[in-house]
Write a protein that holds these residues in place. Structure first.
Motif, PDB file in Angstrom:
ATOM      1  N   TYR A   1       0.848  -1.192   0.000  1.00 42.24           N
ATOM      2  CA  TYR A   1       0.000   0.000   0.000  1.00 42.24           C
ATOM      3  C   TYR A   1       0.885   1.244   0.000  1.00 42.24           C
ATOM      4  O   TYR A   1       2.091   1.175   0.247  1.00 42.24           O
ATOM      5  N   PHE A   2       0.247   2.383  -0.321  1.00 41.75           N
ATOM      6  CA  PHE A   2       0.973   3.642  -0.453  1.00 41.75           C
ATOM      7  C   PHE A   2       0.459   4.642   0.576  1.00 41.75           C
ATOM      8  O   PHE A   2      -0.753   4.710   0.845  1.00 41.75           O
TER       9      PHE A   2
ATOM     10  N   GLY B   1       0.995  10.773   6.350  1.00 40.55           N
ATOM     11  CA  GLY B   1       0.594   9.549   7.030  1.00 40.55           C
ATOM     12  C   GLY B   1      -0.773   9.043   6.627  1.00 40.55           C
ATOM     13  O   GLY B   1      -1.338   8.200   7.330  1.00 40.55           O
ATOM     14  N   ARG B   2      -1.325   9.535   5.501  1.00 39.39           N
ATOM     15  CA  ARG B   2      -2.623   9.059   5.033  1.00 39.39           C
ATOM     16  C   ARG B   2      -2.441   7.939   4.012  1.00 39.39           C
ATOM     17  O   ARG B   2      -1.563   8.030   3.144  1.00 39.39           O
ATOM     18  N   LEU B   3      -3.305   6.937   4.132  1.00 40.90           N
ATOM     19  CA  LEU B   3      -3.310   5.878   3.123  1.00 40.90           C
ATOM     20  C   LEU B   3      -3.833   6.455   1.817  1.00 40.90           C
ATOM     21  O   LEU B   3      -4.927   7.035   1.771  1.00 40.90           O
ATOM     22  N   VAL B   4      -3.042   6.328   0.758  1.00 39.76           N
ATOM     23  CA  VAL B   4      -3.433   6.874  -0.539  1.00 39.76           C
ATOM     24  C   VAL B   4      -4.049   5.789  -1.417  1.00 39.76           C
ATOM     25  O   VAL B   4      -5.138   5.960  -1.959  1.00 39.76           O
ATOM     26  N   LEU B   5      -3.355   4.700  -1.533  1.00 44.49           N
ATOM     27  CA  LEU B   5      -3.838   3.591  -2.348  1.00 44.49           C
ATOM     28  C   LEU B   5      -3.588   2.281  -1.615  1.00 44.49           C
ATOM     29  O   LEU B   5      -2.521   2.092  -1.031  1.00 44.49           O
TER      30      LEU B   5
ATOM     31  N   ALA C   1      -8.229   3.504   1.762  1.00 45.96           N
ATOM     32  CA  ALA C   1      -7.621   4.759   1.325  1.00 45.96           C
ATOM     33  C   ALA C   1      -8.332   5.936   1.975  1.00 45.96           C
ATOM     34  O   ALA C   1      -9.558   5.963   2.110  1.00 45.96           O
ATOM     35  N   GLY C   2      -7.540   6.948   2.367  1.00 44.27           N
ATOM     36  CA  GLY C   2      -8.072   8.116   3.052  1.00 44.27           C
ATOM     37  C   GLY C   2      -7.928   8.025   4.559  1.00 44.27           C
ATOM     38  O   GLY C   2      -8.005   9.036   5.262  1.00 44.27           O
ATOM     39  N   LYS C   3      -7.719   6.822   5.082  1.00 40.14           N
ATOM     40  CA  LYS C   3      -7.545   6.623   6.513  1.00 40.14           C
ATOM     41  C   LYS C   3      -6.152   7.073   6.928  1.00 40.14           C
ATOM     42  O   LYS C   3      -5.163   6.798   6.238  1.00 40.14           O
ATOM     43  N   SER C   4      -6.045   7.763   8.044  1.00 42.20           N
ATOM     44  CA  SER C   4      -4.740   8.181   8.548  1.00 42.20           C
ATOM     45  C   SER C   4      -4.149   7.084   9.420  1.00 42.20           C
ATOM     46  O   SER C   4      -4.847   6.481  10.239  1.00 42.20           O
TER      47      SER C   4
ATOM     48  N   MET D   1       0.324   1.705  14.281  1.00 41.27           N
ATOM     49  CA  MET D   1       1.152   2.435  13.311  1.00 41.27           C
ATOM     50  C   MET D   1       1.507   3.847  13.761  1.00 41.27           C
ATOM     51  O   MET D   1       2.293   4.524  13.106  1.00 41.27           O
ATOM     52  N   ARG D   2       0.954   4.271  14.900  1.00 42.25           N
ATOM     53  CA  ARG D   2       1.103   5.672  15.287  1.00 42.25           C
ATOM     54  C   ARG D   2       2.556   6.062  15.505  1.00 42.25           C
ATOM     55  O   ARG D   2       2.996   7.141  15.082  1.00 42.25           O
ATOM     56  N   ASN D   3       3.321   5.187  16.147  1.00 38.87           N
ATOM     57  CA  ASN D   3       4.737   5.501  16.392  1.00 38.87           C
ATOM     58  C   ASN D   3       5.533   5.567  15.101  1.00 38.87           C
ATOM     59  O   ASN D   3       6.501   6.324  14.982  1.00 38.87           O
ATOM     60  N   LEU D   4       5.126   4.788  14.122  1.00 40.44           N
ATOM     61  CA  LEU D   4       5.845   4.771  12.850  1.00 40.44           C
ATOM     62  C   LEU D   4       5.615   6.048  12.061  1.00 40.44           C
ATOM     63  O   LEU D   4       6.537   6.552  11.411  1.00 40.44           O
TER      64      LEU D   4
END
Length: 495
Positions: free
Chosen positions: A208-209, A214-218, A230-233, A240-243
């Motif tokens: 995924y991209f 930090g938003r999921l694009v694809l 997609a669109g989810k932060s 995933m927050r620390n990353l």
């Protein structure tokens, strides 16, 4: 007690061996598992995922970066710039040009928006006039004012029934560096998602991209981490927050995280052409399932081997116990029961005779002048005589009768279901057989006689009282000239 203690010690030793064997197998299997696990984890983190990321990146350069190159070529095309500088006189020329770009390069859409007329040209013709107050046209004015030469944007495509489209918006300049419009091509988001799914199926990874915020694009059809779309932060995902805090640097590398109790290996790569991050994600469980199965198989094999060893050791112990028991209850020279063996057999015989009730006769036999024979011919001769006498004694008795070597040259016989008169006849038979028999040793013919004391079982007898009377009778036979049978009559007998 010493025998029982020895057997207990042997069992303890066997159990200790089995425990050590099992512990050794378990330790070896676990060490092998953790060594393999560490090796696989290192291979995934340092080799497999980076290699997959490189391969996917190469595919992206071929499949996704290609539209960027097409858009870049369009922005520098002399026809387009000349046509705009000359006043955009023939609309069909631009339409044919855009249609040729779509046909030749296989693009989903191709467009040009003029900065002077705000006309939106498409391969199908003039699409519209862009306006600064129209929200759907905000992308153009954003591109016009941005410093970067291009952007990647996902928007509905007005020319294709508002299908979500992956646009490459490239700034177009005239020969003097003045902005004259925006051109580019697009791919449908569905096509890109299918492309991601192809990567995931080929490499058995989640791909995924993520943008620099930090938003999921694809994502693929199954979504990104924890199924996010997609669109989810990624900030909204605890795992995933620390990353995310490390991404804007930009920072590429390998990471590990846990979601819903399941470990994940993650490789992050920044793609400057897209200004996105490529995430290649692999679940730990899938990566280590094979070595877990190997561990379970090894443990099963170890268990089977341990059980087999335990069964074999138990078999050996039983045979060893039987051998020890036989050695403890048999006379090593004559192979007749010794005193210990006789006690076990005699107690049972007395119990049966008193329970039925049935008669029982006891004989105590002593070889005459045996010490003189030993002194004359040696102890080896004495041993040979004892062996021969034991064999002759057994030949005169039934299999049900009990015979043992009491000690030295003394033997005891219990005649089951035999009254005193019959017992005396059997004793005389034995005495005559011994008297007439010659025992050969080293060229010498040795002759023996035997003195026999006999008695029968009475109601209140114990083994001790029965043998005591037989002993008295045997001594009477000795004192009255030897080579004879004396009967010690009890006060009452069983008929």
């Amino acid at each position: 007690m010493p025998l029982r203690s020895a057997l207990y010690s042997q069992r303890s030793l066997v159990m200790t061996v089995v425990i050590l064997l099992g512990a050794g197998f378990l330790a070896t299997s676990l060490l092998s598992y953790y060594a393999s696990r560490t090796s696989i984890r290192d291979n995934i983190v340092n080799t497999e995922l980076p290699l997959t990321s490189d391969t996917v990146y190469s595919e992206i350069q071929k499949d996704l970066v290609r539209p960027i190159l097409i858009s870049s070529m369009m922005s520098r095309d002399t026809f387009m710039r000349d046509w705009v500088v000359n006043g955009e006189k023939d609309t069909d020329q631009m339409t044919r040009y855009l249609d040729e770009v779509m046909t030749h390069y296989g693009a989903y859409t191709a467009f040009f928006v003029s900065n002077s007329t705000h006309t939106y040209y498409h391969a199908k013709g003039v699409l519209k006039q862009v306006r600064i107050d129209e929200p759907r046209d905000a992308w153009y004015f954003r591109v016009r004012d941005m410093k970067d030469p291009y952007e990647i944007n996902v928007d509905p495509d007005l020319a294709n029934k508002d299908n979500m489209t992956f646009f490459i918006n490239y700034k177009v300049y005239d020969y003097h560096g003045r902005f004259i419009g925006a051109a580019g091509v697009g791919l449908t988001v569905d096509a890109v998602i299918k492309l991601i799914d192809k990567y995931q199926q080929r490499y058995q990874r989640s791909v995924y991209f993520v943008d620099t915020f930090g938003r999921l694009v694809l994502t693929g059809a199954e979504g990104g981490p924890e199924g996010a779309r997609a669109g989810k932060s990624l900030n909204d995902l605890d795992s995933m927050r620390n990353l995310v805090s490390q991404l804007p640097k930009p920072h590429s590398g390998s990471y590990e995280y846990s979601a819903h109790g399941q470990g994940h290996f993650l490789n992050v790569r920044f793609i400057p052409e897209l200004n996105w991050y490529l995430f290649v994600d692999k679940r730990e469980d899938g990566a280590l399932s094979e070595i877990r199965q190997s561990l379970y198989l090894n443990l099963l094999i170890c268990l089977l081997v341990t059980l087999i060893v335990l069964a074999l050791l138990n078999r050996v112990i039983r045979r060893f116990q039987e051998k020890i028991h036989a050695q403890a209850t048999l006379d090593s020279l004559t192979e007749l029961p010794n005193r210990r063996g006789f006690d076990l057999l005699a107690v049972q015989a007395l119990h049966e005779a008193q329970r039925e009730p049935k008669p029982l006769t006891a004989l105590l036999l002593d070889l005459d002048h045996f010490k003189a024979l030993n002194d004359t011919y040696g102890h080896m001769a004495g041993d040979q005589v004892l062996i021969g006498f034991a064999r002759d004694l057994q030949s005169c008795l039934r299999h049900s009768d009990i015979v043992c070597r009491w000690g030295g040259e003394e033997f005891i016989v219990l005649l089951k279901d035999t009254d005193g008169a019959t017992g005396q006849k059997i004793a005389e038979k034995i005495r005559r057989h011994v008297e007439q028999h010659e025992y050969a040793y080293n060229g010498h013919a040795l002759n023996l006689t035997v003195s026999i004391g006999a008695t029968t079982l009475q109601r209140d007898d114990t083994l001790h009282s029965l043998l005591s009377r037989a002993d008295h009778a045997m001594y009477r036979a000795k004192q009255t000239g030897r080579n004879r049978t004396c009967m010690e009559m009890p006060h009452s007998t069983y008929a």
